[in-house]
Design an enzyme around this catalytic site. Structure first.
Site, PDB file in Angstrom:
ATOM      1  N   THR A 198       8.281  -7.647 -13.355  1.00  0.00           N
ATOM      2  CA  THR A 198       7.714  -8.995 -13.384  1.00  0.00           C
ATOM      3  C   THR A 198       6.824  -9.200 -12.168  1.00  0.00           C
ATOM      4  O   THR A 198       7.207  -8.842 -11.039  1.00  0.00           O
ATOM      5  CB  THR A 198       8.840 -10.044 -13.397  1.00  0.00           C
ATOM      6  OG1 THR A 198       9.629  -9.818 -14.563  1.00  0.00           O
ATOM      7  CG2 THR A 198       8.289 -11.453 -13.404  1.00  0.00           C
TER       8      THR A 198
ATOM      9  N   ALA B 296       0.814  -1.216   0.000  1.00  0.00           N
ATOM     10  CA  ALA B 296       0.000   0.000   0.000  1.00  0.00           C
ATOM     11  C   ALA B 296       0.848   1.266   0.000  1.00  0.00           C
ATOM     12  O   ALA B 296       0.410   2.306  -0.481  1.00  0.00           O
ATOM     13  CB  ALA B 296      -0.943   0.003   1.193  1.00  0.00           C
ATOM     14  N   THR B 297       2.070   1.190   0.514  1.00  0.00           N
ATOM     15  CA  THR B 297       2.933   2.369   0.462  1.00  0.00           C
ATOM     16  C   THR B 297       3.162   2.748  -1.000  1.00  0.00           C
ATOM     17  O   THR B 297       3.017   3.917  -1.381  1.00  0.00           O
ATOM     18  CB  THR B 297       4.287   2.081   1.157  1.00  0.00           C
ATOM     19  OG1 THR B 297       4.018   1.729   2.518  1.00  0.00           O
ATOM     20  CG2 THR B 297       5.195   3.286   1.115  1.00  0.00           C
TER      21      THR B 297
ATOM     22  N   CYS C  86       8.867   6.239  19.471  1.00  0.00           N
ATOM     23  CA  CYS C  86      10.179   6.544  20.000  1.00  0.00           C
ATOM     24  C   CYS C  86      11.093   6.977  18.860  1.00  0.00           C
ATOM     25  O   CYS C  86      11.375   6.216  17.951  1.00  0.00           O
ATOM     26  CB  CYS C  86      10.755   5.297  20.669  1.00  0.00           C
ATOM     27  SG  CYS C  86      12.064   5.677  21.799  1.00  0.00           S
TER      28      CYS C  86
HETATM   29  C1  LIG Z   1       0.087  -0.518   6.738  1.00  0.00           C
HETATM   30  C2  LIG Z   1      -0.560   0.622   6.050  1.00  0.00           C
HETATM   31  C3  LIG Z   1      -0.036   1.143   4.856  1.00  0.00           C
HETATM   32  C4  LIG Z   1       1.238   0.603   4.236  1.00  0.00           C
HETATM   33  O1  LIG Z   1       1.012  -0.637   3.670  1.00  0.00           O
HETATM   34  P1  LIG Z   1       2.281  -1.563   3.226  1.00  0.00           P
HETATM   35  O2  LIG Z   1       1.636  -2.630   2.405  1.00  0.00           O
HETATM   36  O3  LIG Z   1       2.867  -2.073   4.489  1.00  0.00           O
HETATM   37  O4  LIG Z   1       3.200  -0.717   2.444  1.00  0.00           O
HETATM   38  C5  LIG Z   1      -0.688   2.180   4.254  1.00  0.00           C
HETATM   39  N1  LIG Z   1      -1.810   2.700   4.784  1.00  0.00           N
HETATM   40  C6  LIG Z   1      -2.347   2.235   5.918  1.00  0.00           C
HETATM   41  C7  LIG Z   1      -3.586   2.845   6.455  1.00  0.00           C
HETATM   42  C8  LIG Z   1      -1.737   1.188   6.601  1.00  0.00           C
HETATM   43  O5  LIG Z   1      -2.251   0.750   7.734  1.00  0.00           O
END
Ligand SMILES: *Cc1c(COP(=O)(O)O)cnc(C)c1O
Length: 403
Positions: free
Chosen positions: A240, A73-74, A326
């Site tokens: 890929t 998601a990042t 932290c």
């Molecule tokens: C964990 C999270 C992300 C990042 O997702 P990844 O797959 O770890 O990169 C983005 N948005 C929210 C709200 C999340 O909780």
């Protein structure tokens, strides 16, 4: 390790059914879905397309082709914001409207776009974490190219009125992106119903594998890719495909949809049992975030006069997290709690509870007992508790940094 895991906002364990689905693609079925000249590639391609369909069904998309696979998601958040900004390059002084309690993947991407001349506008949120819709509307103007608002927050679980924001976005003819990572598998998410144009997905927050996710891109939405290469994923994300990861993500989506109603009502009962138990057994425990508009698996409580880190240590055997982060030099209270106006000393007294599939009533009962006895014991040793009893204002108290 016999840790009782209650930190499901950070990550979730891999569902055994998901692992089963992935296994062939980690071993014998290693074909490249782009190599369509033989059966191995063809077989992998079919598996990838099945996953796309499973994801489209989970989020109510009209076509599987609208799913772009990413590394998580990042990357999906980056692709949504940067991809749209670059697609609107001819627009002078563009702006994006969002809120201050977004995940860092949004906030840091926005910060980087700011350096490229994009204005980032933060709509007001109230003390429960809910967006102020009137202020949101006021922030949108002719130069707004994108709205980005999370479906649900990972710390306080507040669920935003995405449906109403979707209507506002349509009225103003502005694209809407939502980071739905925390919401998927926990509440109903539907891109068509809510007028969502872009939506971010992560595998490991919904019992799928880490390092895989996706971005829903509504048909007709133009996006400039961040990664150039072989033109995979309709040119939006070259590289890929991570076939085992994608197969696992698809299976996780299928299970999330199948179990949504049963699991979300079960989690709601557990959550309410925990909340009620805390209210009954521990005085001056304050709920952070909205009392009702929140994820079925989330609670976030401030246990006044007690240091969150100390309470975590006392609750040995449970995997939980605090309202503090932290950094190398100091103990910072969470930016989310800060943004909704929680005073520092209460933020540092806060614990996040993130329930999930493996949790049950016995564990909640055990946790309540631990919390009750630990809070009592820690308060007896707390300088803050004494100060408060003597009527000293503690709003600006700084916990000593313990490491
Ligand atoms: C964990 C999270 C992300 C990042 O997702 P990844 O797959 O770890 O990169 C983005 N948005 C929210 C709200 C999340 O909780």
């Amino acid at each position: 390790m016999n840790l009782i895991y209650m930190d499901h906002h950070a990550t979730t364990p891999l569902d055994p059914e998901v692992l089963d689905a992935m296994m062939p693609y980690l071993t014998t079925e290693f074909g490249n879905p782009s190599s369509n000249t033989h059966e191995m590639g063809h077989f992998a391609r079919i598996a990838v397309e099945k996953s796309r369909t499973q994801l489209a069904l989970l989020i109510g998309a009209s076509s599987p082709d609208e799913i772009v696979f990413t590394s998580g998601a990042t990357e999906a958040d980056n692709l949504a914001l940067k991809g749209i900004v670059r697609a609107f390059k001819e627009r002078s002084q563009p702006n994006i409207v969002t809120i201050a309690i977004e995940h860092k993947a949004i906030l840091d991407t926005a910060k980087s776009l700011q350096k490229e001349g994009v204005e980032i506008r933060f709509a007001k949120i109230d003390s429960s974490g809910l967006v102020d819709l009137d202020d949101f509307k006021r922030k949108i103007d002719a130069k707004t190219i994108l709205i980005s608002i999370q479906t649900a927050n990972s710390e306080i679980g507040v669920v935003q009125p995405v449906n109403q924001i979707g209507k506002i976005a349509r009225e103003h003819n502005v694209l809407l992106h939502t980071d739905a990572v925390q919401a998927l598998g926990r509440i109903d998410v539907n891109v068509l119903r809510d007028n969502i144009d872009l939506l971010s997905i992560s595998g490991h927050k919904m019992y799928g594998p880490k390092g895989v996710g996706g971005l829903y891109v509504r048909k007709g939405v133009r996006l400039v890719p961040m990664i150039d290469g072989g033109g995979h994923e309709r040119g939006m994300r070259s590289g890929t495909l991570n076939v085992p990861g994608i197969v696992g993500l698809g299976k996780a989506a299928e299970i999330a949809k199948r179990d949504l109603l049963a699991e979300s009502s079960r989690l709601t009962l557990l959550r309410d049992m925990l909340a009620l138990g805390i209210a009954e057994r521990i005085d001056q425990a304050k709920l952070n975030g909205h009392p009702t508009r929140r994820l079925p698996n989330n609670l976030n409580f401030a246990f006044a006069y007690v240091e969150g880190e100390a309470l975590l240590l006392a609750c040995k055997g449970f995997a939980l997290s605090t309202g503090s982060a932290c950094t190398s030099t100091s103990l910072q209270s969470s930016y989310v709690l800060k943004a909704i106006g929680v005073p520092d000393h209460l933020a540092h007294s806060s614990i996040r509870f993130g329930l999930g599939k493996s949790n049950n009533e016995d564990q909640i009962e055990l946790l309540l007992h631990k919390l009750e006895t630990s809070v009592k014991r820690l308060r007896e040793m707390s300088p803050l508790y004494d100060m408060a009893k003597e009527g000293i204002n503690i709003d600006n108290y700084q916990w000593p940094h313990s490491h």
